[in-house]
Write a protein that holds these residues in place. Sequence first.
Motif, PDB file in Angstrom:
ATOM      1  N   GLN A  26       0.824  -1.201   0.000  1.00 56.62           N
ATOM      2  CA  GLN A  26       0.000   0.000   0.000  1.00 56.62           C
ATOM      3  C   GLN A  26       0.864   1.259   0.000  1.00 56.62           C
ATOM      4  OE1 GLN A  26      -2.117   0.688   3.650  1.00 56.62           O
ATOM      5  NE2 GLN A  26      -3.750   1.812   2.640  1.00 56.62           N
ATOM      6  N   THR A  27       1.943   1.238   0.744  1.00 50.92           N
ATOM      7  CA  THR A  27       2.825   2.400   0.810  1.00 50.92           C
ATOM      8  C   THR A  27       3.536   2.617  -0.518  1.00 50.92           C
ATOM      9  OG1 THR A  27       3.134   2.011   3.169  1.00 50.92           O
ATOM     10  CG2 THR A  27       4.729   3.437   2.103  1.00 50.92           C
ATOM     11  N   GLU A  29       2.347   1.777  -3.427  1.00 53.16           N
ATOM     12  CA  GLU A  29       1.340   2.281  -4.358  1.00 53.16           C
ATOM     13  C   GLU A  29       1.060   3.769  -4.129  1.00 53.16           C
ATOM     14  OE1 GLU A  29      -2.142  -0.095  -3.873  1.00 53.16           O
ATOM     15  OE2 GLU A  29      -1.250  -1.850  -4.833  1.00 53.16           O
ATOM     16  N   ARG A  30       1.165   4.208  -2.908  1.00 49.54           N
ATOM     17  CA  ARG A  30       0.883   5.595  -2.571  1.00 49.54           C
ATOM     18  C   ARG A  30       2.137   6.456  -2.496  1.00 49.54           C
ATOM     19  NH1 ARG A  30      -2.083   5.230   2.814  1.00 49.54           N
ATOM     20  NH2 ARG A  30      -1.809   7.453   2.674  1.00 49.54           N
ATOM     21  N   ASP A  33       1.679  10.029  -3.826  1.00 54.52           N
ATOM     22  CA  ASP A  33       0.893  10.854  -2.905  1.00 54.52           C
ATOM     23  C   ASP A  33       1.727  11.270  -1.695  1.00 54.52           C
ATOM     24  OD1 ASP A  33      -1.226  10.401  -4.605  1.00 54.52           O
ATOM     25  OD2 ASP A  33      -2.064   8.785  -3.377  1.00 54.52           O
ATOM     26  N   THR A  54      -3.517   4.245   9.164  1.00 53.95           N
ATOM     27  CA  THR A  54      -4.342   3.601   8.146  1.00 53.95           C
ATOM     28  C   THR A  54      -4.667   2.159   8.505  1.00 53.95           C
ATOM     29  OG1 THR A  54      -2.427   2.932   6.815  1.00 53.95           O
ATOM     30  CG2 THR A  54      -3.447   5.043   6.276  1.00 53.95           C
ATOM     31  N   SER A 132       9.980  10.032  -4.426  1.00 51.35           N
ATOM     32  CA  SER A 132       8.580   9.624  -4.368  1.00 51.35           C
ATOM     33  C   SER A 132       7.773  10.180  -5.523  1.00 51.35           C
ATOM     34  CB  SER A 132       7.935  10.082  -3.054  1.00 51.35           C
ATOM     35  OG  SER A 132       8.572   9.488  -1.965  1.00 51.35           O
ATOM     36  N   GLU A 136       5.935   7.241 -10.166  1.00 49.51           N
ATOM     37  CA  GLU A 136       4.841   6.787 -11.007  1.00 49.51           C
ATOM     38  C   GLU A 136       5.290   6.273 -12.310  1.00 49.51           C
ATOM     39  OE1 GLU A 136       0.996   8.696 -11.585  1.00 49.51           O
ATOM     40  OE2 GLU A 136       1.149   9.049  -9.457  1.00 49.51           O
TER      41      GLU A 136
END
Length: 136
Positions: A26-27, A29-30, A33, A54, A132, A136
Motif C-alpha cells: 500500500q505504501t 502504491e501511494r 501521494d 491507516t 517519491s 509513477e
Amino acid sequence: MGLVTALTLVIAVVAGLGVLNTVALQTRERAHDLGVFKALGMTPRQTIVMVVSTVAGTGLAAGLIAVPAGIALHRYVLPIMGDAVHTSLPPAVLDVYHARELTLLALSGVLIAVAGALAPASWAARTRPGTSLRAE
C-alpha cells in the motif's frame, strides 16, 4: 514456555508479517501521494503517523470482531468434542475468559497492526520527496 503460548506467538508473528506485506504494498502504491505531502511540508513523524493510522482502525475492528467470533467458536466446538467422547463438560470449561483478558485480546489486533506497519512507515518517512514524485 508452554505449547499454547508458543503457538500464540507464532500466530501473532505471522499476522504481523501479513500486515507488513499489505502495508508495504500500500505504501509503495501511494509513494507519489506521499511525495506530494512531503513536498508540501509533511514531516517524517507525520508520515509515520499517517501510515500507521491507516491500519490501526482495521486492527481494532479485527480485534473487536475476532474475539466474539472466537468465543462463539469455543462454545460451539467444546461441547461437540465432549459429546464425541461421551463426557459432559462443566461450565467452568466453557467460561474461561474474563473481561480483562478479552479487552487485551481485542486490543492485540491494534498492537499487531501497528507493529506490522512500523517498518513500511519508516521507509515512507525516509524516502525523499523527489524520489517519491518520480515513482509513477
